[in-house]
Design an enzyme around this catalytic site. Structure first.
Site, PDB file in Angstrom:
ATOM      1  N   SER A   2      26.385  -7.314  -8.930  1.00  0.00           N
ATOM      2  CA  SER A   2      25.163  -7.925  -8.409  1.00  0.00           C
ATOM      3  C   SER A   2      23.993  -6.985  -8.254  1.00  0.00           C
ATOM      4  O   SER A   2      22.889  -7.419  -7.923  1.00  0.00           O
ATOM      5  CB  SER A   2      25.454  -8.607  -7.065  1.00  0.00           C
ATOM      6  OG  SER A   2      26.338  -9.687  -7.245  1.00  0.00           O
ATOM      7  N   SER A  57      23.996 -11.469  -7.970  1.00  0.00           N
ATOM      8  CA  SER A  57      23.376 -12.251  -6.915  1.00  0.00           C
ATOM      9  C   SER A  57      22.090 -11.644  -6.391  1.00  0.00           C
ATOM     10  O   SER A  57      21.326 -12.291  -5.684  1.00  0.00           O
ATOM     11  CB  SER A  57      24.365 -12.413  -5.757  1.00  0.00           C
ATOM     12  OG  SER A  57      24.638 -11.135  -5.157  1.00  0.00           O
ATOM     13  N   LYS A  94      17.721  -6.650   0.389  1.00  0.00           N
ATOM     14  CA  LYS A  94      18.467  -7.865   0.052  1.00  0.00           C
ATOM     15  C   LYS A  94      18.896  -8.574   1.329  1.00  0.00           C
ATOM     16  O   LYS A  94      19.358  -7.933   2.279  1.00  0.00           O
ATOM     17  CB  LYS A  94      19.681  -7.504  -0.807  1.00  0.00           C
ATOM     18  CG  LYS A  94      20.447  -8.718  -1.339  1.00  0.00           C
ATOM     19  CD  LYS A  94      21.599  -8.288  -2.234  1.00  0.00           C
ATOM     20  CE  LYS A  94      22.382  -9.480  -2.768  1.00  0.00           C
ATOM     21  NZ  LYS A  94      23.525  -9.057  -3.636  1.00  0.00           N
TER      22      LYS A  94
END
Length: 500
Positions: free
Chosen positions: A172, A148, A73
């Protein structure tokens, strides 16, 4: 293949790390134009994979995931790829150091494939707030993958990476897992280092694994977890092997005698019918294996979302103050003779997206003179009450179960202009971050009303992450026996969808 199976093939010499890495790079090239899971694909992946193969050939003892490709990420900084946190204000930024979890993944022999897309500074529940465009759900390209960390979840669901790193501030990791049919784990706060994770809300952020199976998540958690002296919030505990906990759960039937709590204040009426139905079916399956379903009360959980959206913006407004055009990142000079204040204002206006600005304004207001006690202070008191609710509940049960999110994947654009509706997507995941407890989301099936993935979430007391791996793996084995294959094996292939 699962990461565990792929690692076994590599260790046995049946396939090389370079071959596995090339296969995933080819998959990214074939489908990521549609999915947009990656913001940057590594130029060094094949070289890193070859180095792993050479070390293995030289007889070096390697870790359990050595040679396995890994997606990262973009909230985690890396020395060899840009680290943007999904924001224009950090476009092209190169970090002088690796995040601890990235460094540990490299040391364990994993091969970074690239950096995955995310909502800007991890603010969002759909990955539509990325400054570089939305990620799409591999199950239906017209729907969101969650946020997210939608990029990491979509990369795993689309077979672009076998495992990935994510971060979870209010859900997330777990909410995208729910929407994409993957496994996501939020460890106990402090169980995995946050050093090198671009901060959103420091008291809530936690790095964790994204995977296709509970065992894969456990293997990755083993590699990245443990004390880090560079993180002042890092726990000094000696952790058990989470991979072994997963193996034990799948092997020994960890559900018999298990007390599973269901929260009275989260009624079925608040969830999409297909989500509620899948949740009930999973509970019934567990009950048939000897688990006891116990209703517990968490009277303050209804205030969790409100408290979270005061605490998070307040901490975010402080953490994001460093992006000021002076130290690093974008710099916009609005006119000749502009002052530092002019440059700072112009840079933040151009570099931050609407959602980031919205939360900075909200957080700054909540921390302002005359309002601190009424808003931020009150939210922290509610946080304490929620922690006490969980303490009381875990005195009665071993784990708590909830749906991982209230709906299946919703269409792109449906909630982008309605922040309040977007915030409510995290209603079941936020409480774990406020309390600092661990949580896991595993696929529980496909919703009967729209055929999209649904996840079930388990929560455990602080430091009892291994319990989640045992329970998650036990239920996963039962479900996959019933389905005849992992849930992702039933996903429509991207090529089939394009042809149709």
């Amino acid at each position: 293949m699962s990461a565990a199976d792929l690692a076994g093939k590599i260790a046995a010499g049946e396939v090389s790390s370079l071959e596995a890495t090339r296969a995933h790079l080819e998959r990214i090239a074939a489908v990521d134009t549609d999915v947009h899971a990656f913001l940057h694909v590594s130029e060094h992946a094949e070289r890193a994979a070859s180095a792993i193969d050479e070390r293995r050939s030289a007889g070096e003892r390697m870790g359990p995931l050595a040679g396995v490709p890994l997606a990262i990420k973009d909230v985690l900084v890396t020395t060899d790829m840009p680290s943007t946190s999904g924001s224009r204000i950090l476009e092209g930024y190169m970090s002088p150091f690796d995040a601890t979890v990235v460094a540990r993944a490299r040391a364990a022999g994993m091969v970074p494939l690239g950096k995955t897309n995310m909502d800007e500074f991890a603010m969002g529940s759909s990955t539509e707030h990325s400054a570089y465009g939305p990620t799409r759900n591999p199950w239906d390209l017209d729907r969101v993958p969650g946020g997210s960390g939608g990029g990491s979840a979509a990369a795993v669901a689309a077979y672009e990476a076998p495992i990935a790193l994510g971060s979870d501030t209010g859900g997330s990791i777990r909410q995208p897992a729910h929407l994409t049919g993957t496994v996501g784990v939020k460890p106990t706060y402090g169980g995995v280092s946050r050093y090198g994770a671009i901060a959103l809300a420091s008291s809530l952020d936690q790095v964790g694994p994204v995977a296709r199976t509970v065992l894969d998540a456990g293997l990755l958690h083993d590699a990245i977890g443990g004390h880090d002296p560079r993180d002042s919030t890092s726990l000094t505990d000696a952790w058990p092997s989470f991979a072994e906990a997963a193996r034990q759960g799948a092997r020994d039937g960890a559900l018999k005698g298990l007390r599973v709590g269901v929260i009275r204040e989260l009624p079925d009426t608040g969830f999409q019918a297909g989500v509620a139905g899948s949740f009930r079916a999973a509970l019934e399956l567990m009950q048939a294996q000897g688990a006891e379903i116990v209703e517990v009360s968490a009277p303050h959980i209804e205030y969790a979302v409100a408290a979270y959206y005061l605490i998070l913006p307040a901490e975010a407004s402080s953490n994001l103050a460093k992006f000021d055009s002076v130290r690093f990142g974008m710099r916009v000079t609005p006119h000749a003779g502009a002052t530092v204040e002019d440059v700072m204002a112009a840079t933040r206006d151009a570099g931050f997206g609407d959602e980031v600005k919205r939360r900075i304004i909200l957080g700054t207001y909540a921390l302002s003179a005359g309002y601190y006690d009424a808003y931020y202070g009150s939210a922290q008191k509610v946080r304490t009450l929620i922690q006490r609710d969980f303490d009381d509940a875990f005195a009665q049960v071993d784990v708590i179960a909830t749906p991982s999110a209230p709906t299946t994947a919703f269409p792109l654009g449906e909630k982008i202009d309605d922040p309040l509706q977007m915030y409510l997507n995290d209603v079941t995941t936020i409480p774990a971050n406020l309390a600092g407890i661990p949580g896991i989301s595993i696929p529980s099936g496909l919703a009967a009303d729209d055929g999209l993935p649904v996840g079930i979430q388990f929560l455990a007391p602080v430091r009892e992450d291994a319990r989640l791996y045992r329970v998650g793996a036990a239920l996963e084995a039962l479900l996959e026996d019933g389905w005849g294959a992992p849930l992702l094996a039933r996903a429509p292939q991207l090529s089939e969808r394009e042809n149709s």
